[in-house]
Design a protein around this motif. Structure first.
Motif, PDB file in Angstrom:
ATOM      1  N   THR A 136      -3.307  20.110   1.023  1.00 45.08           N
ATOM      2  CA  THR A 136      -4.136  19.198   1.818  1.00 45.08           C
ATOM      3  C   THR A 136      -4.583  17.998   1.001  1.00 45.08           C
ATOM      4  N   HIS A 137      -4.594  18.141  -0.324  1.00 44.75           N
ATOM      5  CA  HIS A 137      -5.060  17.067  -1.201  1.00 44.75           C
ATOM      6  C   HIS A 137      -3.947  16.515  -2.101  1.00 44.75           C
ATOM      7  N   GLN A 138      -2.722  16.962  -1.874  1.00 48.07           N
ATOM      8  CA  GLN A 138      -1.603  16.509  -2.703  1.00 48.07           C
ATOM      9  C   GLN A 138      -0.727  15.538  -1.916  1.00 48.07           C
ATOM     10  N   PRO A 139      -0.788  14.249  -2.231  1.00 52.58           N
ATOM     11  CA  PRO A 139       0.041  13.269  -1.515  1.00 52.58           C
ATOM     12  C   PRO A 139       1.523  13.483  -1.805  1.00 52.58           C
ATOM     13  N   VAL A 140       2.340  13.319  -0.810  1.00 54.06           N
ATOM     14  CA  VAL A 140       3.785  13.456  -0.966  1.00 54.06           C
ATOM     15  C   VAL A 140       4.488  12.198  -0.441  1.00 54.06           C
ATOM     16  N   GLU A 141       4.217  11.854   0.823  1.00 49.76           N
ATOM     17  CA  GLU A 141       4.867  10.714   1.469  1.00 49.76           C
ATOM     18  C   GLU A 141       4.092   9.410   1.299  1.00 49.76           C
ATOM     19  N   HIS A 142       2.936   9.467   0.671  1.00 48.64           N
ATOM     20  CA  HIS A 142       1.991   8.349   0.730  1.00 48.64           C
ATOM     21  C   HIS A 142       2.435   7.126  -0.077  1.00 48.64           C
ATOM     22  N   LEU A 143       3.046   7.337  -1.233  1.00 44.89           N
ATOM     23  CA  LEU A 143       3.492   6.182  -2.020  1.00 44.89           C
ATOM     24  C   LEU A 143       4.535   5.379  -1.248  1.00 44.89           C
ATOM     25  N   SER A 144       5.532   6.071  -0.708  1.00 45.35           N
ATOM     26  CA  SER A 144       6.568   5.375   0.069  1.00 45.35           C
ATOM     27  C   SER A 144       5.979   4.715   1.311  1.00 45.35           C
ATOM     28  N   SER A 145       5.020   5.397   1.935  1.00 45.13           N
ATOM     29  CA  SER A 145       4.386   4.855   3.142  1.00 45.13           C
ATOM     30  C   SER A 145       3.640   3.561   2.836  1.00 45.13           C
ATOM     31  N   LEU A 146       2.918   3.533   1.742  1.00 46.12           N
ATOM     32  CA  LEU A 146       2.188   2.318   1.360  1.00 46.12           C
ATOM     33  C   LEU A 146       3.144   1.206   0.953  1.00 46.12           C
ATOM     34  N   ARG A 147       4.224   1.565   0.270  1.00 47.40           N
ATOM     35  CA  ARG A 147       5.197   0.556  -0.169  1.00 47.40           C
ATOM     36  C   ARG A 147       5.894  -0.116   1.006  1.00 47.40           C
ATOM     37  N   ALA A 148       5.810   0.494   2.181  1.00 47.17           N
ATOM     38  CA  ALA A 148       6.446  -0.090   3.371  1.00 47.17           C
ATOM     39  C   ALA A 148       5.596  -1.195   4.001  1.00 47.17           C
ATOM     40  N   ILE A 149       4.329  -1.321   3.596  1.00 46.12           N
ATOM     41  CA  ILE A 149       3.447  -2.339   4.184  1.00 46.12           C
ATOM     42  C   ILE A 149       3.720  -3.691   3.529  1.00 46.12           C
ATOM     43  N   PRO A 150       4.028  -4.726   4.296  1.00 49.01           N
ATOM     44  CA  PRO A 150       4.255  -6.053   3.708  1.00 49.01           C
ATOM     45  C   PRO A 150       2.991  -6.581   3.022  1.00 49.01           C
ATOM     46  N   ASN A 151       3.197  -7.368   1.992  1.00 59.71           N
ATOM     47  CA  ASN A 151       2.117  -8.047   1.265  1.00 59.71           C
ATOM     48  C   ASN A 151       1.100  -7.057   0.664  1.00 59.71           C
ATOM     49  N   LEU A 152       1.582  -5.890   0.279  1.00 61.35           N
ATOM     50  CA  LEU A 152       0.748  -4.914  -0.427  1.00 61.35           C
ATOM     51  C   LEU A 152       1.470  -4.513  -1.709  1.00 61.35           C
ATOM     52  N   ASN A 153       0.868  -4.818  -2.850  1.00 62.14           N
ATOM     53  CA  ASN A 153       1.414  -4.380  -4.125  1.00 62.14           C
ATOM     54  C   ASN A 153       0.863  -2.995  -4.448  1.00 62.14           C
ATOM     55  N   VAL A 154       1.768  -2.041  -4.628  1.00 62.31           N
ATOM     56  CA  VAL A 154       1.381  -0.664  -4.938  1.00 62.31           C
ATOM     57  C   VAL A 154       1.664  -0.409  -6.416  1.00 62.31           C
ATOM     58  N   PHE A 155       0.607  -0.263  -7.196  1.00 62.69           N
ATOM     59  CA  PHE A 155       0.722  -0.048  -8.631  1.00 62.69           C
ATOM     60  C   PHE A 155       0.565   1.444  -8.946  1.00 62.69           C
ATOM     61  N   ARG A 156       1.393   1.934  -9.866  1.00 65.88           N
ATOM     62  CA  ARG A 156       1.240   3.320 -10.334  1.00 65.88           C
ATOM     63  C   ARG A 156       1.477   3.353 -11.846  1.00 65.88           C
ATOM     64  N   PRO A 157       0.422   3.143 -12.618  1.00 69.05           N
ATOM     65  CA  PRO A 157       0.563   3.059 -14.073  1.00 69.05           C
ATOM     66  C   PRO A 157       0.749   4.421 -14.727  1.00 69.05           C
ATOM     67  N   ALA A 158       1.375   4.405 -15.915  1.00 71.04           N
ATOM     68  CA  ALA A 158       1.702   5.642 -16.622  1.00 71.04           C
ATOM     69  C   ALA A 158       0.739   5.967 -17.744  1.00 71.04           C
ATOM     70  N   ASP A 159       0.000   4.980 -18.217  1.00 73.32           N
ATOM     71  CA  ASP A 159      -0.940   5.230 -19.316  1.00 73.32           C
ATOM     72  C   ASP A 159      -2.018   4.155 -19.301  1.00 73.32           C
ATOM     73  N   ALA A 160      -2.862   4.160 -20.328  1.00 75.01           N
ATOM     74  CA  ALA A 160      -4.012   3.251 -20.342  1.00 75.01           C
ATOM     75  C   ALA A 160      -3.586   1.785 -20.444  1.00 75.01           C
ATOM     76  N   ILE A 161      -2.548   1.494 -21.224  1.00 72.11           N
ATOM     77  CA  ILE A 161      -2.102   0.106 -21.366  1.00 72.11           C
ATOM     78  C   ILE A 161      -1.552  -0.415 -20.039  1.00 72.11           C
ATOM     79  N   GLU A 162      -0.716   0.368 -19.379  1.00 71.37           N
ATOM     80  CA  GLU A 162      -0.217  -0.069 -18.070  1.00 71.37           C
ATOM     81  C   GLU A 162      -1.364  -0.222 -17.074  1.00 71.37           C
ATOM     82  N   THR A 163      -2.354   0.670 -17.142  1.00 71.27           N
ATOM     83  CA  THR A 163      -3.499   0.566 -16.223  1.00 71.27           C
ATOM     84  C   THR A 163      -4.247  -0.744 -16.427  1.00 71.27           C
TER      85      THR A 163
END
Length: 333
Positions: A136-163
């Motif tokens: 119930t709290h583990q997203p699965v489809e959500h990253l792809s779903s958000l990436r489908a919205i125009p004019n929305l940048n979806v960031f997913r950093p891997a560490d503190a520097i990328e963040t």
């Protein structure tokens, strides 16, 4: 901006594993320490999201002089209010909740993107790495779903520097909505262990080569967020078998597709086997790996358990991915 660059420079000597939601909170403290035009908030998850900083003052019905809003369990209303705040010339807004709850506020995100409002959405607990909280709290489809919205940048950093680089880009936006997706679990620091130019904002390319073997590269491994460290270890495993690899960090697909055709071709157009690793579904990765590539992710609802056990259940371990790649390369073995 210079304060974020200074913070990022200090990360060159930071080697502790840390959840990117905690790295994000440190950066929010840096941003808000010298600016009074950011209105932060959360949908009843301030502590978990890390959106509240040390000098935030709560806005209440008795006192509107603050700069932080406890929105309550009202995700859709939170982003609708953020949109209204951002329309004002002076203020910029950011607000947080768990990534899995982005479904509740999707209409408001879509309107923000449609109206070209540079609000910042802080989505934590971004994968099956949530662990014991279960599907119930583990997203699965959500990253792809958000990436489908125009004019929305979806960031997913891997560490503190990328963040820190993500935040540097997000606060510069004037007409693009941003969502940053952050881990609950601790992640290793990668960028400061690699001989790479950390002065540049590499997230600003959307995708970039983090590592490549000395051997001729026959495999390109794309990954984002918490799976980038898995990709690195898979590459090291394959190197032991004299299989050269290139590891590409993909913190923001939308920005990558805005790069020049020459840059995109340099990343994508080669004769390597294309692999993508992300703890979500594969819908947004087809343009990276093509019809003959392989995707390692999550194609069903999550499971409740220790995050390491859940990752293993879905085959997202260094050993299992390495074994499958070797089978792809040589089916006879």
């Amino acid at each position: 901006m210079s304060d974020i660059k200074k913070f990022k420079k200090e990360l060159d000597t930071f080697h502790n594993s840390e959840a990117t939601r905690k790295s994000s909170n440190k950066i929010i403290n840096v941003i808000c320490a010298k600016s009074d035009n950011y209105i932060g908030g959360s949908a009843d998850l301030s502590g978990s999201n890390g959106t509240k900083c040390n000098n935030h003052k709560i806005i209440s019905k008795e006192d509107f002089t603050g700069n932080y809003i406890h929105y309550g369990v009202r995700e859709h209303a939170m982003v609708a209010i953020m949109n209204g705040i951002n329309i004002h010339d002076k203020f910029k807004s950011f607000g947080g909740t768990f990534l899995v709850f982005s479904d509740y506020l999707r209409p408001s995100i879509r309107l923000a993107s449609l109206m070209k409002l540079p609000i910042i959405l802080v989505f934590t607990h971004d994968s099956i790495g949530v662990g014991e909280d279960g599907p119930t709290h583990q997203p699965v489809e959500h990253l792809s779903s958000l990436r489908a919205i125009p004019n929305l940048n979806v960031f997913r950093p891997a560490d503190a520097i990328e963040t820190s680089e993500c935040w540097e880009l997000m606060i510069k936006q004037t007409d693009t909505t941003s969502a940053i997706c952050l881990s609950r679990q601790n992640l290793p620091q990668l960028r400061n262990k690699i001989n790479i130019n950390n002065v540049k904002n590499l997230v600003g390319f959307g995708a970039y080569i983090l590592y490549q073997s000395r051997e001729a590269n026959s495999i390109s491994i794309f990954a984002s967020g918490s799976e980038l460290s898995i990709a690195m270890d898979v590459a090291k495993n394959l190197e032991k078998k004299q299989i050269g690899c290139k590891v590409i960090s993909v913190p923001c697909q939308e920005i990558f597709w805005e790069q020049s055709l020459e840059y995109q071709m340099a990343i994508l157009c080669n004769n390597t086997l294309k692999i993508a690793i992300e703890a979500g579904n594969d819908q947004s990765w087809s343009k990276f790996i093509g019809p003959h590539g392989a995707f390692f992710g999550v194609e069903n609802f999550g499971k409740s358990g220790k995050n390491s056990d859940v990752y293993s259940h879905f085959g997202l371990t260094v050993e299992k991915i390495t074994k499958k790649i070797l089978k792809i390369i040589n089916p006879a073995n």
